[in-house]
Design an enzyme around this catalytic site. Structure first.
Site, PDB file in Angstrom:
ATOM      1  CE  LYS A 187      57.152  57.393  71.648  1.00 31.22           C
ATOM      2  NZ  LYS A 187      57.731  56.102  71.190  1.00 31.22           N
ATOM      3  N   GLY A 239      66.614  62.086  72.114  1.00 32.91           N
ATOM      4  CA  GLY A 239      66.548  61.366  70.853  1.00 32.91           C
ATOM      5  C   GLY A 239      67.243  62.152  69.765  1.00 32.91           C
ATOM      6  CB  SER A 240      67.034  61.893  66.111  1.00 34.52           C
ATOM      7  OG  SER A 240      65.713  62.293  65.801  1.00 34.52           O
ATOM      8  CB  THR A 241      69.344  66.771  65.976  1.00 33.36           C
ATOM      9  OG1 THR A 241      70.381  66.551  66.942  1.00 33.36           O
ATOM     10  CG2 THR A 241      69.238  68.253  65.695  1.00 33.36           C
ATOM     11  N   GLY A 244      63.796  66.291  67.746  1.00 34.08           N
ATOM     12  CA  GLY A 244      63.876  67.362  68.738  1.00 34.08           C
ATOM     13  C   GLY A 244      63.441  68.689  68.158  1.00 34.08           C
ATOM     14  CD  GLU A 261      71.087  63.735  75.828  1.00 36.88           C
ATOM     15  OE1 GLU A 261      71.656  63.894  74.723  1.00 36.88           O
ATOM     16  OE2 GLU A 261      71.001  62.656  76.401  1.00 36.88           O
ATOM     17  CB  CYS A 295      73.360  61.116  72.478  1.00 36.51           C
ATOM     18  SG  CYS A 295      73.307  61.009  74.269  1.00 36.51           S
ATOM     19  CD  GLU A 392      73.987  61.309  67.012  1.00 37.60           C
ATOM     20  OE1 GLU A 392      72.891  61.770  66.664  1.00 37.60           O
ATOM     21  OE2 GLU A 392      74.327  61.165  68.205  1.00 37.60           O
TER      22      GLU A 392
END
Lengths: 509, 331
Positions: A187, A239-241, A244, A261, A295, A392
């Site tokens: 996706k 993607g974003s933490t 995740g 990641e 990132c 971030e």
């Protein structure tokens, strides 16, 4: 400037974008089952590029089923045969690289200079690299611990990728998965679906067997349905933490393999004995490459106090030469921010930096009236207590902190929940080794930054995720190294996934 | 002719006075310069080389490049006739198009400097300068007495500019003082030149200095000793001008200007043959030292064949058709 560069736009007509695209499932494009779709726009001018299908639960089901069905045949192919497909895909990617570079620039907003010189060459390189591994898996030093047999594929990999390097992140995910014999449901990000759909076309062009690669476009809901689908053996997410963590919670307790990641807050550490002119280039590259939407960006500059003024003066002069504007212009250095949501987040954090007392500076630069833009920004007088030093930002914003001793530099660099990247600038080799050893980051660059190569593993730890992509290490995320030898006769009894994993048990589902 | 950017006049600085630094001072200063990371430097140069210079920008840059050429002949077989032909071309690079700018200078051996001076005057282009290579060009292997005499000869013959070579042997053996003193001495010999004296270009022969760190040290050494220009190469040794080395020298003159207020020019020489390459150099000047250096007063190309390609590209841009070498005068 006296020497004004005239506009040098890459031709928009190199790519033909259809007015609408379906989902790529089982080798065919199809509408979403419930007929939903969404627009994808060019962030540089907010013009709609195309209408793409919005996959729902039913489409996820169909895609996973197709990948599941294709898995036994794909996994059973000799490695050299799988390699042929990957080499073919790599060559087509090279042949179509100009077209894809323009497409990526239109959909993402990043400069054509970057898609042409960084993204596309790396995309092809990843496929070439992993194509080479496909027939050498038994020699990758990854024997199964249980009984020393060769490694086996996991099955169906659900892959969810971000918008900052749409096609490159696809390559990082798809190439190792296919080389190791897995099948894929991928996706792409909601704001950058087009290059993945063009990749689907390349899969057809390469005559990849139907169902080996499936592409589902959609939003976070689509991604959530995909990673939680019981027919999935492996989840890979970049993607974003925050997302995740949600995925980690979702798959916890099951037997899906997971690699993440996630975000970062990379420190670029410049010592007083650094090659200063190149360090300036490295800082610019580290924090403004891809509008800072990276990132592993070096979004914190830690500079030794004794050279701070000199370095900052050089940095400001250098930032004054950055050219912001039309991403399709070959001389553009800074393109558009990918989405209004991202622009709002960058704006909010930059405003917070100012409110918390850091000094804000941007070079004189005119922002286009249409589209999503943010001027390169440097904050000085930043401390560890500022939000812009901790969170971030994922935008062209650099926070500058100073240090006095190497110990202080290491302590500040490590003072973050993230652990993805760091940079060290010094002419002293021993200092590079000593500091690198103490930095808690998955990647440490010395006298360079944002350098990528398919042979080199990439990944982080702590809130930056786990698992490695790239290199021999990247194979591991898609291989079963621990499982015991499946009981051939009993495989069917374990229904569905187990049967398929044993290879060739078509009746298993 | 491109609009000349605002920049201080090209008056050479007065000869260096005062006492020379000691060997130890020079050494600690030059070795205290920040190092150069070769990978990073070359990456930056390669990045700038991807700039796309089109239409009006290209027209401007081609004319600027022509106006920066030191049209050069440095052969043992040079004759007065050859030099006259070269001067005629420097004065009117494209006889069919009077809007074509003249070159900055012609560059010859000292014994032909007077011939060049006369020929340029006869061609109605006394503003084209005469540069003479001196100091036992290209190797620099002669006594200081001979080198000074060589430079004095050049100046006496009317040279507006003197292109000297440094003693690479002395430099590589760490005898920076010797190099420094030679440059100062030649600079003094230049003072006898017209007006405020001949401008001094100091040639490093980068290929023989071998490392970027050495090139940066040589740059600062030459600038402190009174160079008006620093120049990459003689053109007589393989591996002449390169984009990264020129970028590095541009960083050095930028740094020297920031530190002392004195502007020094840069001249890449040797191996630049295509107009496209020349445009890349101009981009590097523009984005490294800055637009103040984008004038023949502060940037030159030491070249012979380059001019022909610049003229062909200029013609192509003006007419839309590529003419070919037969439509450009040979030297």
């Amino acid at each position: 400037m006296v020497f004004d560069y005239a506009p040098a736009p890459e031709s928009r007509s190199l790519v033909q974008i259809a007015p609408s695209y379906g989902l790529f499932v089982d080798g065919e494009f199809r509408e979403a089952a419930d007929g939903r779709s969404f627009k994808t726009v060019s962030p540089a001018d907010e013009q709609a590029l195309s209408e793409v299908a919005h996959a729902g639960a039913e489409d996820v089901e169909a895609a996973v089923r197709a990948a599941r069905a294709a898995f036994p045949g794909w996994a059973a192919l000799p490695g050299a045969e799988r390699a042929k497909f990957l080499f073919r895909i790599a060559r087509i990617l090279q042949e179509r690289s100009r077209e894809l570079a323009v497409l990526e620039t239109l959909d993402n907003g990043k400069p054509i200079r970057e898609t042409r010189d960084a993204d596309l060459p790396q995309v092809a390189a990843h496929f070439f690299y992993y194509a080479g591994w496909a027939d050498k898996l038994a020699h990758a030093g990854l024997e199964r611990t249980a009984h020393g047999g060769p490694p086996r594929p996991l099955g169906v990999a659900a892959q969810v990728i971000p918008w900052n390097f749409p096609l490159l992140m696809l390559a990082w995910k798809v190439a190792p998965a296919l080389a190791t014999g897995n099948t894929v449901v991928l996706k792409p990000a909601e704001t950058t679906p087009l290059s993945a759909l063009f990749f689907a076309d390349i899969c057809r062009q390469a005559q990849l067997p139907a169902g080996v690669v499936n592409i589902l476009t959609g939003d976070g809901e689509t991604g959530a349905a995909l990673v939680s689908h019981p027919g999935v053996d492996k989840v890979a997410f970049t993607g974003s933490t925050a997302v995740g963590k949600a995925i980690a919670r979702e798959v916890a307790g099951g037997d899906k393999r997971l690699t993440l990641e996630l975000g970062g807050k990379g420190a670029n550490i410049v010592f007083e004995d650094a090659p200063l002119d190149q360090a300036v280039e490295g800082v610019v590259n580290g924090s403004f490459f891809n509008q800072g939407q990276v990132c592993c960006a070096g979004s914190r500059l830690l500079v030794q106090e004794s050279v701070a003024d000199e370095l900052l003066e050089a940095l400001r002069r250098r930032l004054g030469t950055l050219r912001l504007g039309d991403p399709l212009d070959k001389n553009t250095d800074i393109g558009a921010i990918n989405s209004p949501e991202q622009l709002a987040r960058i704006t909010e954090l930059a405003d917070a930096g100012e409110a918390e007392g850091a000094a804000r500076w941007s070079p004189a630069c005119e922002l286009p009236s249409q589209g999503y833009w943010f001027a390169p920004t440097v904050f000085t007088g930043v401390t560890q207590a500022h939000r812009i030093a901790r969170e971030e930002i994922f935008g062209p914003v650099l926070s500058v902190l100073t240090f006095r001793t190497p110990e202080e530099a290491v302590a500040k660099a490590n003072n973050t929940p993230y652990g993805l990247s760091a940079g060290i600038w010094t002419e002293k080799g021993s200092r590079i080794l000593r500091v690198a050893e103490k930095l808690r980051a998955g990647v440490v660059w010395a006298n360079t930054f944002n350098k990528f190569d398919p042979t080199s593993p990439f990944g982080g730890y702590r809130e930056s995720g786990f698992g490695r992509e790239g290199g021999r290490h990247g194979l591991e995320a898609y291989l079963d190294l621990t499982g015991a030898e499946p009981a051939e006769a009993g495989a069917v009894a374990n229904e569905g996934r187990r049967g398929a994993r044993a290879g060739g048990k078509a009746g298993g589902r | 002719m491109p609009t000349p950017p605002s920049s201080p006049p090209a008056a050479p600085r007065p000869p260096v006075t005062g006492t020379a630094p000691s060997q130890a001072e020079l050494r600690s200063r030059l070795h205290g310069l920040p190092g150069v990371d070769a990978v990073g430097l070359e990456q930056r140069a390669a990045g700038l080389a991807t700039r796309s210079i089109k239409t009006t920008a290209k027209a401007y840059a081609l004319d600027l490049a022509i106006s920066m050429v030191d049209l050069t002949t440095l052969e043992g077989s040079d004759t007065a006739g050859k030099v006259r032909a070269l001067c005629a071309k420097a004065a009117r690079p494209d006889p069919g198009d009077p809007t074509t700018p003249h070159t900055a200078a012609v560059c010859v051996y000292p014994d032909l400097a007077a011939t060049a001076k006369e020929a340029l005057a006869a061609a109605g282009a006394p503003q084209v300068e005469v540069a003479a290579v001196a100091t036992a060009f290209p190797s620099g292997r002669a006594s200081l007495r001979v080198k000074i005499a060589d430079a004095e000869d050049a100046v006496a013959a009317g040279a507006d500019e003197v292109d000297m070579v440094i003693d690479r042997g002395a430099f590589l053996s760490g005898d920076y003082l010797k190099v420094h003193e030679e440059i100062r001495a030649v600079k003094e010999a230049c003072a006898a030149g017209p007006g405020a004296g001949a401008r001094l270009k100091v040639i490093f022969e980068n290929a023989e200095l071998a490392t970027y760190d050495n090139i940066r040290r040589a740059s600062w050494l030459a600038m402190e000793a009174g160079a008006d220009f620093i120049k990459t190469s003689t053109g007589k040794v393989g591996g002449a001008a390169t984009l990264p080395a020129t970028l590095l020298m541009l960083e050095a003159v930028r740094g020297y200007h920031a530190a002392t207020g004195t502007r020094v020019g840069v001249k890449p020489a040797g191996g630049i043959r295509a107009a496209k390459d020349a445009l890349r150099y101009l981009v590097v000047v523009n984005e490294t030292a800055g637009p103040e250096w984008l004038t023949p007063d502060w940037f030159r190309f030491g070249a012979s064949g380059l001019l022909g390609d610049l003229l062909m590209q200029r013609h192509k841009l003006a007419t839309g058709a590529y003419s070919g070498a037969a439509y450009v005068t040979v030297d």
